[in-house]
Design a protein around this motif. Sequence first.
Motif, mmCIF file in Angstrom:
data_model
loop_
_atom_site.group_PDB
_atom_site.id
_atom_site.type_symbol
_atom_site.label_atom_id
_atom_site.label_comp_id
_atom_site.label_asym_id
_atom_site.label_seq_id
_atom_site.Cartn_x
_atom_site.Cartn_y
_atom_site.Cartn_z
ATOM 1 N N LEU A 94 0.858 -1.181 0.000
ATOM 2 C CA LEU A 94 0.000 0.000 0.000
ATOM 3 C C LEU A 94 0.896 1.233 0.000
ATOM 4 O O LEU A 94 1.771 1.371 0.851
ATOM 5 C CB LEU A 94 -0.902 -0.006 1.237
ATOM 6 C CG LEU A 94 -1.912 1.118 1.360
ATOM 7 C CD1 LEU A 94 -2.932 1.072 0.230
ATOM 8 C CD2 LEU A 94 -2.623 1.024 2.708
ATOM 9 N N ALA A 96 0.809 5.517 -0.542
ATOM 10 C CA ALA A 96 0.091 6.780 -0.729
ATOM 11 C C ALA A 96 0.888 7.658 -1.690
ATOM 12 O O ALA A 96 2.108 7.780 -1.569
ATOM 13 C CB ALA A 96 -0.082 7.490 0.617
ATOM 14 N N ASP A 98 1.000 11.516 -3.963
ATOM 15 C CA ASP A 98 0.482 12.884 -4.036
ATOM 16 C C ASP A 98 -0.192 13.086 -5.400
ATOM 17 O O ASP A 98 -0.275 12.150 -6.214
ATOM 18 C CB ASP A 98 1.583 13.910 -3.762
ATOM 19 C CG ASP A 98 2.668 13.956 -4.825
ATOM 20 O OD1 ASP A 98 2.489 13.407 -5.938
ATOM 21 O OD2 ASP A 98 3.723 14.554 -4.553
ATOM 22 N N LEU A 104 4.311 9.563 -0.989
ATOM 23 C CA LEU A 104 4.270 10.442 0.182
ATOM 24 C C LEU A 104 5.102 9.875 1.332
ATOM 25 O O LEU A 104 5.308 10.560 2.334
ATOM 26 C CB LEU A 104 2.824 10.648 0.641
ATOM 27 C CG LEU A 104 1.958 11.475 -0.308
ATOM 28 C CD1 LEU A 104 0.507 11.459 0.143
ATOM 29 C CD2 LEU A 104 2.487 12.907 -0.378
ATOM 30 N N SER A 107 6.182 2.483 1.397
ATOM 31 C CA SER A 107 5.016 1.629 1.178
ATOM 32 C C SER A 107 4.890 0.647 2.340
ATOM 33 O O SER A 107 5.886 0.174 2.884
ATOM 34 C CB SER A 107 5.134 0.867 -0.143
ATOM 35 O OG SER A 107 6.264 0.016 -0.135
#
Length: 144
Positions: A94, A96, A98, A104, A107
């Motif tokens: 997973l 995230a 930007d 960001l 992982s």
Amino acid sequence: MVPTTRISSPHTAILAVDLGTSSARSLLVDPYLSILASFSIPLRIEESFSGFAEQDANAVCSAAFEVIRQAANFATQEGILVLGICFSNAVSSLLALDSGDNPLGFSMIWADSRSHQQVAALSHRAQELYARTGCPLHTSYWLP
């Protein structure tokens, strides 16, 4: 990195890339499933706190590109025609991003278990969630 096998005549091959937890790997595989060459770059798992298991997505991408580059260079030097490329990855991560699709942070990989309290809280819905997602209730899966 030195390839594991050298060949002496032109061939065709598929370039197989595996993005694993511990390394990025590539193989050149001929039509008879013989491995013509293999390359590997180790990857780090960051476990900064109990239950955390993270990886630097940029490092994973860099390692993937490098093992592809190594295999492509070997193929060129040995006169091997690469007919295609395939990728494998057994479990999820997973990450995230930007608005520019830049990471960001690190992982979260399948081994991250910091959601163990949420898994315990949802245990009474395990069968329902399995029927809906096909995944057992476990910290390595992210529910929709």
